[in-house]
Design an enzyme around this catalytic site. Structure first.
Site, PDB file in Angstrom:
ATOM      1  N   LYS A  11       0.850  -1.208   0.000  1.00 52.37           N
ATOM      2  CA  LYS A  11       0.000   0.000   0.000  1.00 52.37           C
ATOM      3  C   LYS A  11       0.876   1.245   0.000  1.00 52.37           C
ATOM      4  CE  LYS A  11       0.758   1.200   4.555  1.00 52.37           C
ATOM      5  NZ  LYS A  11       1.630   2.302   4.933  1.00 52.37           N
ATOM      6  N   ASP A 136      -3.113  -1.514  10.106  1.00 45.39           N
ATOM      7  CA  ASP A 136      -3.240  -1.458   8.637  1.00 45.39           C
ATOM      8  C   ASP A 136      -3.869  -2.727   8.055  1.00 45.39           C
ATOM      9  OD1 ASP A 136      -2.037   0.987   8.618  1.00 45.39           O
ATOM     10  OD2 ASP A 136      -0.104   0.294   7.839  1.00 45.39           O
TER      11      ASP A 136
HETATM   12  P1  ATP Z   1       3.563  -0.300   7.898  1.00 42.81           P
HETATM   13  O1  ATP Z   1       3.675   0.667   6.767  1.00 42.81           O
HETATM   14  O2  ATP Z   1       2.303  -1.116   7.895  1.00 42.81           O
HETATM   15  O3  ATP Z   1       3.856   0.294   9.215  1.00 42.81           O
HETATM   16  P2  ATP Z   1       6.098  -1.392   7.062  1.00 42.81           P
HETATM   17  O4  ATP Z   1       5.952  -1.590   5.599  1.00 42.81           O
HETATM   18  O5  ATP Z   1       6.840  -0.166   7.473  1.00 42.81           O
HETATM   19  O6  ATP Z   1       4.686  -1.422   7.706  1.00 42.81           O
HETATM   20  P3  ATP Z   1       6.721  -4.183   7.359  1.00 42.81           P
HETATM   21  O7  ATP Z   1       7.422  -4.466   6.092  1.00 42.81           O
HETATM   22  O8  ATP Z   1       5.332  -4.644   7.498  1.00 42.81           O
HETATM   23  O9  ATP Z   1       6.812  -2.626   7.704  1.00 42.81           O
HETATM   24  O10 ATP Z   1       7.644  -4.793   8.533  1.00 42.81           O
HETATM   25  C1  ATP Z   1       7.654  -4.305   9.843  1.00 42.81           C
HETATM   26  C2  ATP Z   1       8.376  -5.311  10.768  1.00 42.81           C
HETATM   27  O11 ATP Z   1       7.574  -6.464  10.919  1.00 42.81           O
HETATM   28  C3  ATP Z   1       9.716  -5.761  10.219  1.00 42.81           C
HETATM   29  O12 ATP Z   1      10.715  -5.298  11.078  1.00 42.81           O
HETATM   30  C4  ATP Z   1       9.648  -7.288  10.196  1.00 42.81           C
HETATM   31  O13 ATP Z   1      10.744  -7.889  10.833  1.00 42.81           O
HETATM   32  C5  ATP Z   1       8.360  -7.663  10.912  1.00 42.81           C
HETATM   33  N1  ATP Z   1       7.572  -8.701  10.177  1.00 42.81           N
HETATM   34  C6  ATP Z   1       6.891  -9.710  10.721  1.00 42.81           C
HETATM   35  N2  ATP Z   1       6.254 -10.438   9.780  1.00 42.81           N
HETATM   36  C7  ATP Z   1       6.530  -9.876   8.594  1.00 42.81           C
HETATM   37  C8  ATP Z   1       6.170 -10.168   7.257  1.00 42.81           C
HETATM   38  N3  ATP Z   1       5.380 -11.193   6.950  1.00 42.81           N
HETATM   39  N4  ATP Z   1       6.632  -9.353   6.303  1.00 42.81           N
HETATM   40  C9  ATP Z   1       7.406  -8.280   6.612  1.00 42.81           C
HETATM   41  N5  ATP Z   1       7.799  -7.983   7.853  1.00 42.81           N
HETATM   42  C10 ATP Z   1       7.365  -8.753   8.864  1.00 42.81           C
END
Ligand code: ATP
Length: 288
Positions: A11, A136
């Site tokens: 997203k 989210d």
């Molecule tokens: P958001 O924008 O929803 O806050 P993000 O894109 O910044 O999320 P993610 O890529 O979802 O962040 O990852 C956040 C943390 O979650 C990472 O540090 C990761 O280690 C942990 N994590 C746990 N499960 C997953 C997964 N399936 N995919 C990605 N990260 C994961």
């Protein structure tokens, strides 16, 4: 059916304003979410019992710490189901970049396990489980491509704009941002500009007016992250120098995206940036 393969899209936040801190520790926000065609792949396989998660990405935990595991665990618990599932996650969405990859994986696991094991769970309940896993996650259960998110981000309202857009995403390599820490630091926020409301932003989107989009788009975390890493303005400048009219940071960063006028422009900008800026990961994606 013993195996199910699903796509989990990333997203973007086309607008993200943090309003205030709530008594439960979360923040109220106002955001415009959009799904884009940059996807992880989730493969689910029936097991007699127990949950197993496999993911080869070095920054993504396997096992219990994975959001996919949490999703399956909560769902099976609520359904009173004793069967198990094996979850394999192939990551394409950059991790901890503000693109919601973990939340999307969790939502796909909820939908997929429900289908695979034929669980009888009403949509309302599913949305409740989703919100428990992450703010989210409900958006990724939502069928439309775009939605306004309020509350923690879980109170969703459809956005009825059909026009698809091309984006150029730029993620600085080696820069991971913790969403939790960003929210903890939001008190010291430095406002880069006065926020307009979501309505005016949606009008800009509907008219496909990228100049207006650039004017009215907003992200509460941009100023904070620019101060810390200096990358936001550098990426925005690089994008606009190449002719992109509108750019914004997504979520709690560090990903900054530009809206291209066409696929051709997106490809051109991406090629130029990839050649010159090796320390940036550049991805072209379209509205999902
Ligand atoms: P958001 O924008 O929803 O806050 P993000 O894109 O910044 O999320 P993610 O890529 O979802 O962040 O990852 C956040 C943390 O979650 C990472 O540090 C990761 O280690 C942990 N994590 C746990 N499960 C997953 C997964 N399936 N995919 C990605 N990260 C994961």
């Amino acid at each position: 059916m013993d195996v199910l393969v699903l796509k989990a899209p990333a997203k973007l936040n086309l607008y993200l304003r943090v309003l205030n801190k709530r008594p439960d520790g979360y923040h109220n926000i106002e955001t415009i979410f959009e799904k884009i065609g940059l996807c992880d792949t989730i493969s689910l396989r029936r097991r007699r019992q127990g949950i197993k998660v496999f993911c080869r990405h070095k920054d993504v935990p396997g096992g219990k710490a994975n959001l996919g595991f949490k999703a399956a665990q909560e769902l099976l618990k609520h359904a009173g189901c004793s069967q198990g599932v094996e979850i394999e996650i192939k990551k394409k969405i950059p991790v901890a970049a503000g693109l919601g990859g973990g939340s999307s994986d969790a939502a796909s696991v909820l939908l997929g396990v429900k289908r695979l094991l034929r669980l009888q769970i009403p949509q309302k309940k599913l949305l409740k489980i989703a919100a428990k896993i992450g703010a989210d996650v409900p958006f990724f259960l939502f069928s439309g491509s775009r939605a306004i998110g309020r509350g923690k981000g879980e109170l969703l309202k459809a956005v009825n704009i059909k026009r698809k857009k091309w984006y150029v995403l730029v993620v600085p390599r080696g820069l991971a941002v913790s969403t939790k820490q960003m929210y903890q630091r939001i008190r010291r926020i430095t406002l880069t500009k006065r926020p307009y409301g979501v309505k005016i932003m949606l009008r800009a989107l509907e008219r496909n007016d990228l100049t207006a989009f650039n004017r009215y788009s907003y992200n509460s975390f941009e100023g904070m992250l620019q101060k810390k890493y200096n990358h936001v303005l550098e990426i925005k400048k690089a994008l606009t120098t190449l002719g992109v009219d509108a750019a914004l940071m997504s979520g709690s960063g560090p990903c900054v995206f530009g809206i291209a006028a066409s696929r051709k422009e997106a490809m051109y900008v991406s090629e130029q940036l990839s050649a010159k800026k090796r320390h940036w990961r550049v991805i072209v994606a379209r509205t999902y």
